[in-house]
Motif scaffolding. Structure first.
Motif, PDB file in Angstrom:
ATOM      1  N   ALA A   1       0.843  -1.191   0.000  1.00 42.68           N
ATOM      2  CA  ALA A   1       0.000   0.000   0.000  1.00 42.68           C
ATOM      3  C   ALA A   1       0.880   1.243   0.000  1.00 42.68           C
ATOM      4  CB  ALA A   1      -0.929   0.008   1.207  1.00 42.68           C
ATOM      5  N   ILE A   2       0.366   2.322  -0.589  1.00 40.54           N
ATOM      6  CA  ILE A   2       1.043   3.615  -0.579  1.00 40.54           C
ATOM      7  C   ILE A   2       0.151   4.597   0.168  1.00 40.54           C
ATOM      8  CG2 ILE A   2       1.932   5.523  -1.971  1.00 40.54           C
ATOM      9  CD1 ILE A   2       2.475   3.543  -4.204  1.00 40.54           C
ATOM     10  N   ASN A   3       0.694   5.111   1.256  1.00 43.49           N
ATOM     11  CA  ASN A   3      -0.079   6.020   2.118  1.00 43.49           C
ATOM     12  C   ASN A   3      -1.428   5.401   2.501  1.00 43.49           C
ATOM     13  OD1 ASN A   3       2.087   7.648   1.398  1.00 43.49           O
ATOM     14  ND2 ASN A   3       0.872   9.517   1.476  1.00 43.49           N
ATOM     15  N   GLY A   4      -1.419   4.078   2.726  1.00 39.30           N
ATOM     16  CA  GLY A   4      -2.618   3.366   3.159  1.00 39.30           C
ATOM     17  C   GLY A   4      -3.501   2.873   2.040  1.00 39.30           C
ATOM     18  N   GLN A   5      -3.212   3.246   0.797  1.00 39.37           N
ATOM     19  CA  GLN A   5      -4.041   2.818  -0.334  1.00 39.37           C
ATOM     20  C   GLN A   5      -3.457   1.548  -0.951  1.00 39.37           C
ATOM     21  OE1 GLN A   5      -5.153   5.857  -3.094  1.00 39.37           O
ATOM     22  NE2 GLN A   5      -5.566   4.422  -4.757  1.00 39.37           N
ATOM     23  N   ARG A   6      -4.252   0.500  -0.978  1.00 41.75           N
ATOM     24  CA  ARG A   6      -3.803  -0.794  -1.504  1.00 41.75           C
ATOM     25  C   ARG A   6      -3.526  -0.710  -2.991  1.00 41.75           C
ATOM     26  NH1 ARG A   6      -5.640  -5.311   1.308  1.00 41.75           N
ATOM     27  NH2 ARG A   6      -4.860  -6.610  -0.394  1.00 41.75           N
ATOM     28  N   LEU A   7      -2.501  -1.443  -3.395  1.00 41.87           N
ATOM     29  CA  LEU A   7      -2.157  -1.536  -4.807  1.00 41.87           C
ATOM     30  C   LEU A   7      -2.644  -2.863  -5.373  1.00 41.87           C
ATOM     31  CD1 LEU A   7       1.510  -0.164  -4.837  1.00 41.87           C
ATOM     32  CD2 LEU A   7      -0.629   1.085  -5.184  1.00 41.87           C
TER      33      LEU A   7
ATOM     34  N   THR B   1       3.950   0.598   2.664  1.00 39.77           N
ATOM     35  CA  THR B   1       3.866  -0.520   3.611  1.00 39.77           C
ATOM     36  C   THR B   1       3.673  -1.822   2.837  1.00 39.77           C
ATOM     37  OG1 THR B   1       1.519  -0.008   3.874  1.00 39.77           O
ATOM     38  CG2 THR B   1       3.015   0.794   5.577  1.00 39.77           C
ATOM     39  N   ALA B   2       4.307  -2.857   3.324  1.00 38.27           N
ATOM     40  CA  ALA B   2       4.229  -4.167   2.657  1.00 38.27           C
ATOM     41  C   ALA B   2       4.184  -5.268   3.703  1.00 38.27           C
ATOM     42  CB  ALA B   2       5.427  -4.367   1.733  1.00 38.27           C
ATOM     43  N   ILE B   3       3.296  -6.231   3.485  1.00 41.73           N
ATOM     44  CA  ILE B   3       3.199  -7.391   4.382  1.00 41.73           C
ATOM     45  C   ILE B   3       3.979  -8.546   3.776  1.00 41.73           C
ATOM     46  CG2 ILE B   3       1.622  -9.154   5.260  1.00 41.73           C
ATOM     47  CD1 ILE B   3      -0.403  -7.016   5.773  1.00 41.73           C
ATOM     48  N   GLY B   4       4.841  -9.115   4.597  1.00 43.11           N
ATOM     49  CA  GLY B   4       5.683 -10.228   4.170  1.00 43.11           C
ATOM     50  C   GLY B   4       6.716 -10.488   5.237  1.00 43.11           C
ATOM     51  N   ASP B   5       7.689 -11.322   4.934  1.00 39.41           N
ATOM     52  CA  ASP B   5       8.769 -11.606   5.884  1.00 39.41           C
ATOM     53  C   ASP B   5       9.626 -10.348   6.029  1.00 39.41           C
ATOM     54  OD1 ASP B   5      11.191 -12.396   7.113  1.00 39.41           O
ATOM     55  OD2 ASP B   5      10.858 -14.462   6.484  1.00 39.41           O
ATOM     56  N   PRO B   6       9.626  -9.713   7.213  1.00 46.41           N
ATOM     57  CA  PRO B   6      10.368  -8.455   7.379  1.00 46.41           C
ATOM     58  C   PRO B   6      11.851  -8.586   7.078  1.00 46.41           C
ATOM     59  CG  PRO B   6       8.918  -8.844   9.246  1.00 46.41           C
ATOM     60  CD  PRO B   6       8.946 -10.112   8.446  1.00 46.41           C
ATOM     61  N   ASP B   7      12.459  -9.693   7.494  1.00 48.11           N
ATOM     62  CA  ASP B   7      13.896  -9.871   7.276  1.00 48.11           C
ATOM     63  C   ASP B   7      14.220  -9.986   5.795  1.00 48.11           C
ATOM     64  OD1 ASP B   7      14.324  -9.837  10.030  1.00 48.11           O
ATOM     65  OD2 ASP B   7      14.079 -12.003  10.211  1.00 48.11           O
ATOM     66  N   VAL B   8      13.387 -10.747   5.071  1.00 50.37           N
ATOM     67  CA  VAL B   8      13.630 -10.930   3.637  1.00 50.37           C
ATOM     68  C   VAL B   8      13.419  -9.617   2.887  1.00 50.37           C
ATOM     69  CG1 VAL B   8      12.846 -12.123   1.564  1.00 50.37           C
ATOM     70  CG2 VAL B   8      13.032 -13.375   3.716  1.00 50.37           C
ATOM     71  N   LEU B   9      12.327  -8.936   3.190  1.00 54.12           N
ATOM     72  CA  LEU B   9      12.021  -7.682   2.506  1.00 54.12           C
ATOM     73  C   LEU B   9      13.088  -6.632   2.784  1.00 54.12           C
ATOM     74  CD1 LEU B   9       8.150  -7.425   3.159  1.00 54.12           C
ATOM     75  CD2 LEU B   9       9.317  -8.286   1.120  1.00 54.12           C
ATOM     76  N   ALA B  10      13.488  -6.513   4.044  1.00 54.91           N
ATOM     77  CA  ALA B  10      14.501  -5.516   4.413  1.00 54.91           C
ATOM     78  C   ALA B  10      15.845  -5.833   3.764  1.00 54.91           C
ATOM     79  CB  ALA B  10      14.641  -5.465   5.928  1.00 54.91           C
ATOM     80  N   ALA B  11      16.212  -7.114   3.762  1.00 53.50           N
ATOM     81  CA  ALA B  11      17.497  -7.501   3.172  1.00 53.50           C
ATOM     82  C   ALA B  11      17.512  -7.196   1.680  1.00 53.50           C
ATOM     83  CB  ALA B  11      17.752  -8.989   3.411  1.00 53.50           C
ATOM     84  N   SER B  12      16.390  -7.404   1.013  1.00 51.25           N
ATOM     85  CA  SER B  12      16.330  -7.127  -0.424  1.00 51.25           C
ATOM     86  C   SER B  12      16.468  -5.634  -0.712  1.00 51.25           C
ATOM     87  CB  SER B  12      15.004  -7.654  -0.983  1.00 51.25           C
ATOM     88  OG  SER B  12      14.875  -7.357  -2.355  1.00 51.25           O
ATOM     89  N   ILE B  13      15.803  -4.812   0.079  1.00 49.60           N
ATOM     90  CA  ILE B  13      15.862  -3.365  -0.124  1.00 49.60           C
ATOM     91  C   ILE B  13      17.248  -2.814   0.205  1.00 49.60           C
ATOM     92  CG2 ILE B  13      14.959  -1.141   0.690  1.00 49.60           C
ATOM     93  CD1 ILE B  13      13.033  -2.579  -1.122  1.00 49.60           C
ATOM     94  N   ASN B  14      17.896  -3.382   1.229  1.00 54.79           N
ATOM     95  CA  ASN B  14      19.170  -2.857   1.724  1.00 54.79           C
ATOM     96  C   ASN B  14      20.394  -3.455   1.036  1.00 54.79           C
ATOM     97  OD1 ASN B  14      18.085  -1.072   3.649  1.00 54.79           O
ATOM     98  ND2 ASN B  14      17.815  -2.741   5.133  1.00 54.79           N
ATOM     99  N   LEU B  15      20.203  -4.230  -0.022  1.00 55.95           N
ATOM    100  CA  LEU B  15      21.351  -4.788  -0.732  1.00 55.95           C
ATOM    101  C   LEU B  15      22.307  -3.682  -1.183  1.00 55.95           C
ATOM    102  CD1 LEU B  15      19.769  -7.544  -3.020  1.00 55.95           C
ATOM    103  CD2 LEU B  15      21.387  -7.908  -1.150  1.00 55.95           C
ATOM    104  N   THR B  16      23.595  -3.961  -1.068  1.00 55.93           N
ATOM    105  CA  THR B  16      24.581  -2.980  -1.523  1.00 55.93           C
ATOM    106  C   THR B  16      24.402  -2.715  -3.010  1.00 55.93           C
ATOM    107  OG1 THR B  16      26.155  -3.758   0.138  1.00 55.93           O
ATOM    108  CG2 THR B  16      27.055  -2.466  -1.707  1.00 55.93           C
TER     109      THR B  16
END
Length: 236
Positions: free
Chosen positions: A158-164, A191-206
């Motif tokens: 969702a973006i600003n609470g609006q579902r995509l 905001t995104a629902i899913g495995d927080p560790d997996v999602l965060a690791a994907s976004i934070n990749l070098t």
């Protein structure tokens, strides 16, 4: 030696005793024969009765074998039906799960679970920067984050609470972006629902999404959320 004379009455008495003894012996022998015949008859009847019971027992055992065979066949049929029903039930459950997933991806149901919250804000004003667009959040920045979240296994975004949904569109119009016809100013909270560790690791990749956004002079923050709720699309 004195001779004993046998008188007539003695002779008759002896003859009577002899005849009587013969009759008693004959009667005993006849009775014995009758008893033997009776025992033989009884033995024959008992044998016939035993033979009838044996034949009945054999017939009953044969009937039992047939019934047991029929029972096994019915049990096999019941087992097969149970397996078929179990397969059908599993197929139904799979279809129900798939339907629920599709409804979730389409934004038609409320979704609750763990996930991440990413905030994109415009960069600080730089008087040396001639082009103001060089530190504003644009739709391609949001697209990068959203696509990366879906690729990493996000179940709902969702973006600003609006579902995509798969039909959603994002358009940039100066300092605001339009999501499915609804305008939002910065900051943009994704905001995104899913495995927080997996999602965060994907976004934070070098060299990944986070580094690209920071290099574009944007303010980027990421939080792991233990529980969040994304509401369905209005009117769905």
């Amino acid at each position: 030696m004195k001779k004993i004379k046998v008188k007539g009455k003695h002779f008759i008495l002896s003859l009577v005793c002899l005849i009587l003894g013969f009759m008693i012996a004959f009667s005993y022998h006849l009775t014995k024969i009758e008893n033997q015949n009776e025992n033989f008859d009884r033995s024959g009847k008992q044998y016939e009765k035993t033979l009838v019971l044996r034949n009945q027992l054999i017939a009953q055992e044969e009937t039992n074998r047939k019934l047991q065979k029929e029972l096994h066949q019915k049990q096999d049929k019941v087992l097969k039906n149970e397996k078929d029903l179990a397969k059908e039930a599993q197929v139904f459950l799979n279809q129900a799960d798939d339907t629920e997933k599709y409804r979730m991806f389409l934004g038609k149901v409320k979704v609750k679970g763990k996930g991440v919250k990413i905030t994109l804000s415009d960069g600080a004003y730089d008087p040396k920067e001639v082009n103001i667009n060089n530190y504003l959040v644009h739709e391609h920045h949001v697209f990068k984050v959203v696509n990366e979240l879906y690729i990493s296994g996000a179940a709902a975004v969702a973006i600003n609470g609006q579902r995509l949904t798969s039909h959603s569109y994002i358009v940039c119009n100066g300092p605001v972006i339009t999501v499915d016809g609804v305008q939002y100013p910065a900051p943009f909270i994704i905001t995104a629902i899913g495995d927080p560790d997996v999602l965060a690791a994907s976004i934070n990749l070098t060299g990944g999404i986070k580094d690209q956004l920071v290099n574009d002079n944007l303010v980027f923050t990421l939080e792991k959320i233990n529980e969040m709720v994304l509401n369905p699309i209005l009117g769905s």
